[in-house]
Design a protein around this motif. Structure first.
Motif, PDB file in Angstrom:
ATOM      1  N   ASP A 843       0.633  -1.069  -0.025  1.00  0.00           N
ATOM      2  CA  ASP A 843       0.019  -0.140  -0.177  1.00  0.00           C
ATOM      3  C   ASP A 843       0.869   1.688   0.631  1.00  0.00           C
ATOM      4  OD1 ASP A 843      -2.555   1.178   0.506  1.00  0.00           O
ATOM      5  OD2 ASP A 843      -1.417   2.180   2.254  1.00  0.00           O
ATOM      6  N   ASN A 844       1.140   1.363   0.792  1.00  0.00           N
ATOM      7  CA  ASN A 844       2.661   2.165   0.787  1.00  0.00           C
ATOM      8  C   ASN A 844       3.397   2.736  -0.616  1.00  0.00           C
ATOM      9  OD1 ASN A 844       2.346   3.022   2.619  1.00  0.00           O
ATOM     10  ND2 ASN A 844       3.770   1.485   4.060  1.00  0.00           N
ATOM     11  N   LYS A 847       0.931   3.850  -2.969  1.00  0.00           N
ATOM     12  CA  LYS A 847       1.245   5.885  -2.793  1.00  0.00           C
ATOM     13  C   LYS A 847       2.192   6.391  -3.386  1.00  0.00           C
ATOM     14  CE  LYS A 847      -1.097   5.089   1.453  1.00  0.00           C
ATOM     15  NZ  LYS A 847      -1.946   5.008   2.701  1.00  0.00           N
ATOM     16  N   LYS A 848       3.148   5.825  -3.353  1.00  0.00           N
ATOM     17  CA  LYS A 848       4.344   6.737  -3.566  1.00  0.00           C
ATOM     18  C   LYS A 848       4.652   6.256  -5.150  1.00  0.00           C
ATOM     19  CE  LYS A 848       9.679   5.756  -3.941  1.00  0.00           C
ATOM     20  NZ  LYS A 848      10.878   4.478  -3.538  1.00  0.00           N
ATOM     21  N   ASP A 850       1.989   6.973  -6.929  1.00  0.00           N
ATOM     22  CA  ASP A 850       1.062   7.313  -7.344  1.00  0.00           C
ATOM     23  C   ASP A 850       1.030   8.812  -7.539  1.00  0.00           C
ATOM     24  OD1 ASP A 850      -1.212   8.419  -8.554  1.00  0.00           O
ATOM     25  OD2 ASP A 850      -2.481   8.542  -6.321  1.00  0.00           O
ATOM     26  N   LYS A 851       2.372   9.008  -6.278  1.00  0.00           N
ATOM     27  CA  LYS A 851       2.510  10.690  -6.163  1.00  0.00           C
ATOM     28  C   LYS A 851       4.648  10.692  -7.173  1.00  0.00           C
ATOM     29  CE  LYS A 851       3.173  11.309  -0.888  1.00  0.00           C
ATOM     30  NZ  LYS A 851       3.643  11.242   0.317  1.00  0.00           N
ATOM     31  N   HIS A 911      -7.264   3.231  -4.228  1.00  0.00           N
ATOM     32  CA  HIS A 911      -7.134   4.117  -4.989  1.00  0.00           C
ATOM     33  C   HIS A 911      -8.160   4.736  -5.614  1.00  0.00           C
ATOM     34  CE1 HIS A 911      -4.413   2.573  -1.737  1.00  0.00           C
ATOM     35  NE2 HIS A 911      -4.095   4.240  -1.448  1.00  0.00           N
TER      36      HIS A 911
END
Length: 911
Positions: A843-844, A847-848, A850-851, A911
């Motif tokens: 999950d982390n 997110k990384k 996606d940024k 997400h």
């Protein structure tokens, strides 16, 4: 020697059907003297073969034997060593040289003479006789089959003489008539002798009997001579009788000659009179037409044309010798005065027609311009709302009215070239100013339509009132029309003033601020394309029509081979149109073609600068407009060159095309420079770089513009430069990026480039498309590996140690016996990674990622799917190591591949 010769003939040559002609006793030079004989022989059968045979005595000495034979045709040289002194040595050059020494010089000479005779008679190839006396060689060999060739020995002639076929046949018949001819030769010879005596007696009696016949013949000849004498006497009397007849015939012939001469002179005199009457008589009606004919009506123009042609015919009559003594020569001088009078009257009238037509066209032009300055119109509204069209005035009525005088202009050109040249200059002065104003107005309207504002239309309000302006123009024209060859300073002054106004107005338009490309859409560019095409479409027929009119009205040659260059001596702005033809003589064909081009350049001298100004404005509005202009201009240049590659229109458009091509190249260079000057923000992610998006826009626009265009090659070269610049600068920006990872910048932008090239299908960029796809794939994989890293870090370190032990040579099944890598240590490491921890780490990671990624390219799911595949690959690798290194231990991971798929799917959905 004779006995030896008979013996050799009998024993050696007769059995071989050969005849021995000459023999010489020789020995080889420089060796022991072993004598032998060289024999010259011929065959008795035809064809005759000539040989040189070497005969040698046997060792026992009781007989001769044949040792070697050479064909005479193989003999090349006979060298007698010395032609003056007696020398027994001689050489025979066959395939090799044979050196001999004869027993005597006489034998050598006899043998060489025989060889020479045989060569002359039987061989085409002549043998070279060296150092042989000329007295020894005979001049020729007697021809005939009966004659024998001997070598200086008369015995051979006495021994044998060949019979011919007739003689052989007679002998056979004679022998058949006598039975004992063979059995008793002596009786046969006696019989032949008796018959020969009988024949000799018959011959003698025949000779004696023929004497009587000779006497009779002589008597007949004497009688014939007497008859001849009598005939000669009669012929003499006849000749005396004919002499008197000859004198009478000579008198008659002389009288006939005088009569014929008189008739000839009368015919010639009549011919001269008819010539003068037919060619030197100008009708009174023609004279009246030339002096007072109406040059404004069609009927009057036709009458003047016919009269001018008749006058030209009368003047061009070449007077024969003696005609200058007649009154006809004085009539020809009167014709010259009449010609000068009509030429001046015609020139004044045509000049007035020029002025009148120019004035009417000027009025129409001012009416068009004055419309824009009428009070009450909304100056802020778009010019397209008014009735002003982007069209050039049609000069067909002017051309139609002037073409009525084309034949008279041709007459004027052939009779008074100075006046013809003056009219030509005046026409150019009038038309150049008229076209300058019309084209200036036309281009101003085109510029206003391009910019989409009527700000520049206010300049029309500064134009003078039409009445005063037209009056000023016409007064200046009439002031110069009185003298066709006079000064044109007023015309030039007005031309300079009008061109100055045009330059000031054009420059003010170009002073407007640059308009950003982002403010224009496809509709704006399409509008510019239509306006530019309209401008070229209006200029092309205008120039072609004027050039066609000039060639017809001024009777100038127009051809595709017309000269396309000008010399420094040609003055377009002055009064001289030709370099060496101011004396009143017509121009040759090549100079007439040059004259058409010079006239077109002077009349339309404003087209090229105005068109260049319009191109500069279009390029300033939007640099992408150079694409439209390059395609349109290339097409019109190609069309003009198909009509006439050296015409004014083709040359002018070609010059402007060079400017357009430079603007196009500058547009490409500017884009590359802008790529190099791109600066990225350090606080925000990069995403799709601006120049990548601009390349997509440029390529899409260019493909729509250059479809089926003649200049496709220029676009392909530009594509190559641009795509190289895009590739280089994408990597440059990726290396400088701090916020966004380098692999993300490369992956997203090269994916965008690949998608663009795939969509547009640009054939010249196929290699670049493959390269872009490869770079996108490589950097995607690199980013996935780098970002995913080692989600099970301790487990990764553990198995790295296991692989290191295996690499050191420890068997895989023995690794579990190592203290640091036993089963207990493996279970401890596996317990640290339950399913919840794995899902949290993924999950982390999502997110990384996606940024890092931008929303425009929408590659998040692609990257996430690649990471999922990479994670599963690592998982399978770990399971494989456990199965090989810890067999039967029952140790497994606390999560499965299906769990990984579920984790990734749920994270993506959340997400």
């Amino acid at each position: 020697m004779t006995a030896i010769k008979h013996a050799l003939q009998r024993d050696i040559f007769t059995p071989n059907d050969e005849r021995l002609l000459s023999i010489v006793n020789v020995c080889k030079a420089g060796k022991k003297k072993k004598n032998c004989f060289l024999c010259a022989t011929v065959t008795t059968e035809r064809p005759v073969q000539v040989k040189v045979v070497k005969v040698k005595k046997s060792d026992k000495g009781d007989f001769y034997k044949r040792q070697i034979a050479w064909a005479l045709r193989d003999l090349a040289v006979v060298d007698a060593k010395d032609a003056i002194k007696e020398n027994p040595e001689f050489d025979l050059h066959f395939e090799k040289i044979y050196k001999w020494v004869a027993s005597s010089t006489a034998e050598k000479n006899a043998f060489i003479s025989c060889i020479w005779k045989l060569n002359q008679r039987y061989l085409r190839k002549k043998i070279d006789f060296v150092n042989v006396s000329s007295q020894l060689l005979e001049e020729s060999v007697p021809s005939g089959e009966n004659q024998s060739v001997t070598g200086g020995d008369e015995e051979s002639v006495d021994e044998y003489q060949e019979l011919n076929a007739r003689e052989e046949q007679d002998i056979e018949i004679m022998m058949e008539g006598c039975e004992y001819a063979i059995s008793n030769a002596e009786a046969f010879a006696e019989k032949l002798s008796r018959e020969l005596q009988v024949l000799d007696g018959a011959n003698i009696q025949s000779i004696m009997a023929s004497e009587k016949q000779v006497n009779i013949l002589m008597k007949l000849l004497d009688e014939a001579l007497k008859e001849v004498d009598q005939i000669e006497l009669k012929l003499s009397s006849y000749e005396e009788m004919l002499q008197s007849v000859k004198e009478q015939m000579d008198q008659i012939s002389e009288s006939n000659h005088l009569i014929h001469l008189s008739n000839t002179n009368n015919v010639k005199l009549l011919s001269e009179i008819e010539f003068l009457v037919n060619h030197m008589d100008l009708a009174k009606g023609h004279i009246k037409a030339l002096q007072q004919g109406d040059l404004t009506s069609s009927h009057g123009i036709e009458a003047c044309t016919n009269a001018a042609d008749a006058l030209l015919q009368c003047m061009n009559v070449a007077l024969r010798p003696g005609h200058d003594m007649l009154l006809a020569s004085a009539a020809q001088k009167q014709f010259s005065e009449l010609r000068e009078l009509f030429a001046k009257r015609l020139a004044n009238h045509l000049n007035n027609v020029f002025v009148q037509q120019f004035t009417q066209a000027l009025l129409r032009l001012y009416n068009r311009s004055y419309f824009l300055s009428v009070p009450g119109h909304d100056q802020s509204s778009n010019l397209a709302q008014h009735s002003i069209e982007l069209t050039l005035p049609n000069h067909h009525p002017l051309h139609r009215d002037l073409l009525r005088y084309a034949k008279l202009m041709e007459w004027l050109k052939s009779t008074d070239y100075a006046i013809y040249e003056g009219l030509t200059r005046n026409y150019m002065d009038y038309l150049s100013r008229l076209y300058e104003r019309e084209i200036k107005d036309f281009f101003e309207v085109a510029k206003i339509k391009m910019t989409g504002t009527t700000k520049e239309s206010k300049k029309f309000a500064t134009l003078p009132r039409k009445e005063s302006a037209v009056k000023q123009e016409t007064e200046s024209l009439h002031g110069s029309s009185g003298k066709l060859t006079g000064s044109t300073s007023s015309l030039n002054k007005l031309s300079v003033q009008s061109s100055g106004n045009r330059r000031s107005q054009s420059s003010s338009l170009l002073d407007m601020g640059n308009m950003s490309t982002s403010d224009l859409d496809v509709a704006d560019r399409t509008k510019f394309d239509k306006i530019f095409e309209q401008v070229l479409s209006e200029l092309e027929p205008l120039c072609l029509a004027e050039q066609d009119f000039i060639s017809k009205f001024f009777k100038l040659q127009q051809h595709q081979s017309m000269s396309g260059t000008m010399t420094e001596a040609e003055d377009l702005d002055g009064v001289t149109l030709s370099r060496q033809h101011n004396s009143g003589t017509p121009l040759p064909v090549s100079s007439e073609r040059d004259m058409i081009r010079q006239m077109m350049i002077k009349i339309f001298r404003c087209i090229e600068p105005d068109l260049s100004s319009l191109i500069a404005l279009g390029d300033k509005i939007d640099s992408f407009n150079s694409l439209y202009m390059l395609v349109k201009m290339s097409h019109h240049v190609w069309t003009a060159q198909n009509v006439d590659p050296a015409s004014f229109l083709s040359t002018t458009l070609g010059n402007v095309l060079v400017t357009v091509k430079r603007n196009f190249d500058k547009c490409i260079s500017n884009q590359i420079r802008q790529m190099e000057e791109v600066k990225i923000s350090k606080k925000s992610k990069v995403g799709i770089l601006p120049f990548v998006a601009e390349f997509e826009e440029f390529a899409g626009l260019a493909e729509s513009i250059f479809k089926n265009a003649e200049r496709r090659g220029d676009l392909d070269k530009a594509y190559t430069k641009l795509i190289r610049g895009v590739f280089v600068n994408v990597e440059k920006v990726a290396n400088e990026s701090q916020k966004t990872p380098r692999d993300v910048v490369m992956m997203e932008n090269f994916h965008h480039i690949f998608a663009t090239l795939s969509r547009l299908k640009i054939s010249c960029l196929e290699a670049e498309k493959k390269e872009a796809k490869q770079k996108y794939t490589d950097h995607l994989q690199s980013y996935v590996i780098y970002s995913l890293g080692q989600p099970l870090e301790k487990l990764n370190h553990f198995f790295e140690g296991v692989e290191a032990r295996v690499a050191q040579g420890i068997r895989e099944e023995e690794v579990s016996y190592q203290l640091a890598f036993n089963k207990q240590e493996l279970r401890k490491v596996i317990k640290e990674y339950p399913g919840k921890e794995v899902k949290k780490g993924l999950d982390n990671l999502y997110k990384k990622v996606d940024k890092h990624l931008c929303e425009e390219e929408n590659l998040l799911q692609v990257v996430w799917h690649s990471m999922q595949d990479e994670f599963i690959r690592q998982y399978k690798h770990f399971e494989g190591l456990i199965a090989r290194c810890y067999p039967g231990s029952g140790i497994t991971m606390e999560f499965t591949i299906q769990d990984i798929l579920d984790y990734c799917s749920s994270i993506a959905q959340s997400h």
